[in-house]
Design a protein around this motif. Structure first.
Motif, short mmCIF file in Angstrom:
data_model
loop_
_atom_site.label_atom_id
_atom_site.label_comp_id
_atom_site.label_asym_id
_atom_site.label_seq_id
_atom_site.Cartn_x
_atom_site.Cartn_y
_atom_site.Cartn_z
N THR A 50 0.85 -1.19 0.00
CA THR A 50 0.00 0.00 0.00
C THR A 50 0.88 1.24 0.00
OG1 THR A 50 -1.71 -1.16 1.25
CG2 THR A 50 -1.82 1.25 1.18
N LEU A 51 0.69 2.09 -1.01
CA LEU A 51 1.47 3.31 -1.12
C LEU A 51 0.65 4.49 -0.63
CD1 LEU A 51 3.14 2.82 -4.64
CD2 LEU A 51 4.12 2.38 -2.38
N PRO A 52 1.30 5.49 -0.06
CA PRO A 52 0.55 6.66 0.43
C PRO A 52 0.15 7.57 -0.73
CG PRO A 52 2.89 7.01 0.74
CD PRO A 52 2.74 5.60 0.21
N SER A 53 -0.61 8.59 -0.40
CA SER A 53 -0.91 9.61 -1.39
C SER A 53 0.18 10.67 -1.35
CB SER A 53 -2.27 10.26 -1.09
OG SER A 53 -2.21 11.01 0.11
N LEU A 54 0.25 11.49 -2.39
CA LEU A 54 1.22 12.58 -2.42
C LEU A 54 0.98 13.53 -1.26
CD1 LEU A 54 3.47 14.25 -3.72
CD2 LEU A 54 1.76 15.24 -5.26
N ASP A 55 -0.28 13.80 -0.95
CA ASP A 55 -0.61 14.73 0.14
C ASP A 55 -0.07 14.23 1.47
OD1 ASP A 55 -2.31 15.08 -2.11
OD2 ASP A 55 -3.59 16.37 -0.92
N ASP A 56 -0.14 12.90 1.70
CA ASP A 56 0.32 12.33 2.98
C ASP A 56 1.83 12.42 3.14
OD1 ASP A 56 -2.28 11.71 3.62
OD2 ASP A 56 -2.15 9.65 2.84
N CYS A 57 2.55 12.60 2.03
CA CYS A 57 4.02 12.64 2.08
C CYS A 57 4.56 14.04 2.30
CB CYS A 57 4.61 12.09 0.78
SG CYS A 57 4.18 10.37 0.47
N LEU A 58 3.68 15.04 2.41
CA LEU A 58 4.10 16.43 2.54
C LEU A 58 3.75 16.98 3.90
CD1 LEU A 58 2.88 17.76 -0.95
CD2 LEU A 58 5.23 17.14 -0.32
N THR A 59 4.53 17.95 4.37
CA THR A 59 4.17 18.66 5.58
C THR A 59 2.92 19.49 5.31
OG1 THR A 59 5.56 20.56 5.01
CG2 THR A 59 6.59 18.78 6.30
N GLU A 60 2.30 20.00 6.36
CA GLU A 60 1.06 20.76 6.21
C GLU A 60 1.29 21.99 5.33
OE1 GLU A 60 -2.74 21.91 6.19
OE2 GLU A 60 -1.94 19.99 6.93
N GLU A 61 2.40 22.67 5.54
CA GLU A 61 2.68 23.87 4.75
C GLU A 61 2.88 23.51 3.28
OE1 GLU A 61 5.93 27.56 4.55
OE2 GLU A 61 6.09 26.01 6.08
N ALA A 62 3.65 22.45 3.01
CA ALA A 62 3.87 22.03 1.63
C ALA A 62 2.59 21.52 0.99
CB ALA A 62 4.95 20.94 1.58
N ARG A 63 1.71 20.90 1.80
CA ARG A 63 0.44 20.41 1.29
C ARG A 63 -0.44 21.58 0.84
NH1 ARG A 63 -1.37 18.07 5.64
NH2 ARG A 63 -0.05 16.24 5.30
N GLN A 64 -0.44 22.66 1.59
CA GLN A 64 -1.23 23.84 1.22
C GLN A 64 -0.71 24.45 -0.08
OE1 GLN A 64 -4.10 24.78 2.65
NE2 GLN A 64 -3.83 22.94 3.93
N VAL A 65 0.63 24.47 -0.23
CA VAL A 65 1.22 24.97 -1.47
C VAL A 65 0.81 24.07 -2.64
CG1 VAL A 65 3.38 25.39 -2.70
CG2 VAL A 65 3.17 26.06 -0.31
N LEU A 66 0.81 22.75 -2.41
CA LEU A 66 0.41 21.81 -3.44
C LEU A 66 -1.03 22.07 -3.89
CD1 LEU A 66 0.90 19.11 -5.07
CD2 LEU A 66 -0.10 17.95 -3.08
N ILE A 67 -1.93 22.22 -2.93
CA ILE A 67 -3.36 22.36 -3.25
C ILE A 67 -3.67 23.70 -3.90
CG2 ILE A 67 -5.67 22.48 -2.24
CD1 ILE A 67 -4.69 20.48 -0.11
N HIS A 68 -3.11 24.78 -3.33
CA HIS A 68 -3.52 26.13 -3.76
C HIS A 68 -2.62 26.73 -4.84
CE1 HIS A 68 -6.48 26.23 -0.57
NE2 HIS A 68 -5.54 25.90 0.32
N GLU A 69 -1.43 26.17 -5.05
CA GLU A 69 -0.53 26.75 -6.04
C GLU A 69 -0.08 25.74 -7.09
OE1 GLU A 69 3.97 28.70 -6.28
OE2 GLU A 69 2.87 28.69 -4.38
N ALA A 70 0.50 24.62 -6.64
CA ALA A 70 1.11 23.68 -7.58
C ALA A 70 0.08 23.02 -8.49
CB ALA A 70 1.90 22.62 -6.81
N LEU A 71 -0.99 22.48 -7.90
CA LEU A 71 -1.99 21.78 -8.71
C LEU A 71 -2.67 22.69 -9.73
CD1 LEU A 71 -3.59 19.39 -6.08
CD2 LEU A 71 -2.20 18.75 -8.07
N PRO A 72 -3.18 23.88 -9.32
CA PRO A 72 -3.81 24.75 -10.33
C PRO A 72 -2.84 25.15 -11.44
CG PRO A 72 -4.39 25.46 -8.10
CD PRO A 72 -3.33 24.42 -7.95
N PHE A 73 -1.58 25.42 -11.07
CA PHE A 73 -0.62 25.84 -12.09
C PHE A 73 -0.30 24.68 -13.03
CE2 PHE A 73 3.42 26.92 -13.95
CZ PHE A 73 3.36 28.31 -14.10
#
Length: 518
Positions: A207-230
């Motif tokens: 069982t592999l984790p999700s990308l979100d689970d591998c990031l700190t909370e701050e990096a996860r917020q950057v992923l959701i609000h900046e990286a993914l839309p871009f």
């Protein structure tokens, strides 16, 4: 192989076959290319169909119309085929001026009993553009550019066999970067070996984790609000991130996120590359500490210069200035006496003035010698030290100095003579001001390993930790340490309250041999 496994293999191939940034070619027994991936087109070497139809060699593909005698690539190709016949791999890495790239080329034989579905293929050739990796060693800023070139956005071709897919995945598993594939919900269905190790996952974890689970909370917020839309808008995003491992350890990374979309723009999955930036972060911190140390040393240098200027100013004003004032006054009196016809009085004044001028010249010579003894350049360090201690004992007659010079003049390079004299000058000044000693021992020794300067006194000693809170009192010691360090050596202080002080400066013989003479 069941249908699910086959589907997953094709899914992995879709992500990596033509999107991998390496040129991959299958060649026959004569070294002619019979298959190639689309990286050939991205490198501007021609359309894949045209390349395969032309059936060129590796040299002809990478160096079309090459007229260079003894071309390194052509010679490598000949050597590689010789090794290939013996079942050995070949590797070449270096800057190719024809391509304008720093490339790494691997030639790997295909075992005959594994040659299922590959036809006449005898070897697999990979050509990797490592230009960005090479330049990344020269600066952190180049890293982002190199990472953007690691993964391209084309859909993988389905024509290759499962054996070739396995070889591609083996190459990916050997890279030190985390490389992963995730579905539209960012759940990993593939992580390479380096990625599993980086996250602290076992190699057989089902069982592999999700990308979100591998990031700190701050990096996860950057992923959701900046990286993914871009990434969804521009296909690829790159920026800093922080991974969190299974044991809650943080790893700074540079993240590249590639969005894979259907024709209608809906995401079908993501490819992720994480470059471990720990070494770069530590190097940046070390550079910052070095800059702070340089600023501190610059401040100390200014303090030392100011102290020296005040000392020189005091010498000029208190001694030389007063002497010159008296000389001027005497000259004025002699001039008046001559004007009044009293030559006897003028002669008497001028006779007394001669002695005063002589004393003033001696004082000027003393100040000059303190700034830099001319004997240091004219005669050398040993005569200069003899002069220095004669002057020292004349001024500080209550302190007895014992000297042990087990060294020859030629053993000490000219630049080091200045450092030794200044260290000794600073040390004796500190002894006179603070030690309360009546004995000083100075030794200079030389052997096959080191040249050493030892200065000991029998004074009252002090607590070395007090230097941390008395910065001005510590300037002398730091000045000696800096002089030793800048000349290739080191300087340490040993002291105990009530037991005197010992200063040891030493220079390795190997360093002395590398100091140029002037």
């Amino acid at each position: 192989m069941d249908e699910g496994t086959n589907t997953n293999s094709h899914r992995q191939w879709e992500f990596f076959a033509d999107s991998i940034p390496l040129i991959l070619c299958l060649v026959d027994g004569q070294g002619r290319i019979i298959r190639a991936n689309r990286t050939v087109e991205r490198w501007g070497l021609g359309q894949v169909s045209e390349v395969v139809a032309a059936n060129p060699s590796l040299h002809e593909l990478l160096h079309p119309d090459c007229k260079m005698p003894n071309c390194p690539l052509s010679e490598f190709e000949q050597e590689a085929w010789g090794s290939l016949n013996n079942g050995h791999r070949s590797h070449l890495e270096g800057f190719d001026p024809k391509l304008g790239r720093h490339v790494a080329i691997n030639v790997q034989p295909i075992v005959e009993n594994e040659n299922r579905g590959l036809g006449e293929a005898k070897a697999l050739i990979s050509v990797d553009d490592v230009s960005e990796l090479d330049r990344s060693e020269k600066g952190v800023l180049c890293l982002k550019s190199s990472l953007r070139l690691c993964i391209v956005q084309e859909v993988a071709k389905r024509r290759q066999s499962e054996d070739v897919q396995a070889r591609l995945l083996t190459i990916l598993s050997r890279t030190p970067n985390l490389i992963g594939m995730a579905d539209a919900n960012r759940n990993f269905f593939y992580l390479n070996e380096a990625g599993r190790k980086m996250l602290g996952l076992s190699e057989d974890a089902s069982t592999l984790p999700s990308l979100d689970d591998c990031l700190t909370e701050e990096a996860r917020q950057v992923l959701i609000h900046e990286a993914l839309p871009f990434a969804l808008a521009q296909d690829v995003w790159s920026g800093p991130a922080t991974l969190i491992t299974q044991d809650d350890h943080r790893i700074p990374t540079n993240q590249v996120l590639i969005a894979h979309k259907r024709p209608d723009g809906q995401p079908i999955g993501f490819s992720v590359v994480e470059q471990n930036m720990t070494a770069w972060v530590e190097a940046e911190a070390t550079l910052r500490r070095t800059q702070e140390e340089l600023q501190r040393l610059s401040g100390q240098l200014l303090d030392i210069q100011e102290i020296e200027r005040r000392r020189i100013a005091a010498d000029l004003h208190d001694v030389i200035g007063q002497s010159l004032s008296l000389i001027r006054l005497s000259i004025d009196n002699a001039s008046k006496s001559i004007g009044q016809g009293d030559t006897a009085a003028a002669s008497d004044v001028l006779q007394r003035l001669s002695g005063k001028v002589k004393d003033t010249l001696a004082e000027v010579q003393r100040v000059s010698m303190n700034l830099r003894p001319s004997t240091l350049d004219d005669l050398g360090i040993l005569p200069t030290l003899s002069w220095f201690f004669r002057e020292f004992e004349t001024t500080c007659h209550q302190i007895r100095v014992s000297k042990e010079f087990n060294v020859k003049e030629e053993h000490i390079p000219p630049p080091l003579k200045t450092a030794i004299f200044r260290i000794l000058q600073e040390a004796t000044a500190n002894i006179v001001k603070h030690a309360g000693a009546d004995k000083i021992r100075v030794a200079i020794t030389h052997n096959d390993d080191t040249l050493a300067l030892i200065i000991e006194d029998n004074g009252q000693g002090f607590d070395p930790t007090s230097l941390k809170t008395a910065s001005r009192q510590g300037l002398g010691l730091r000045s000696m340490q800096e002089r030793a360090r800048l000349s290739g050596g080191s300087c340490v202080l040993e002291t105990v309250v009530g037991q005197g002080t010992r200063i040891l400066a030493h220079w390795p013989t190997a360093v002395l041999a590398g100091i140029p003479s002037r």
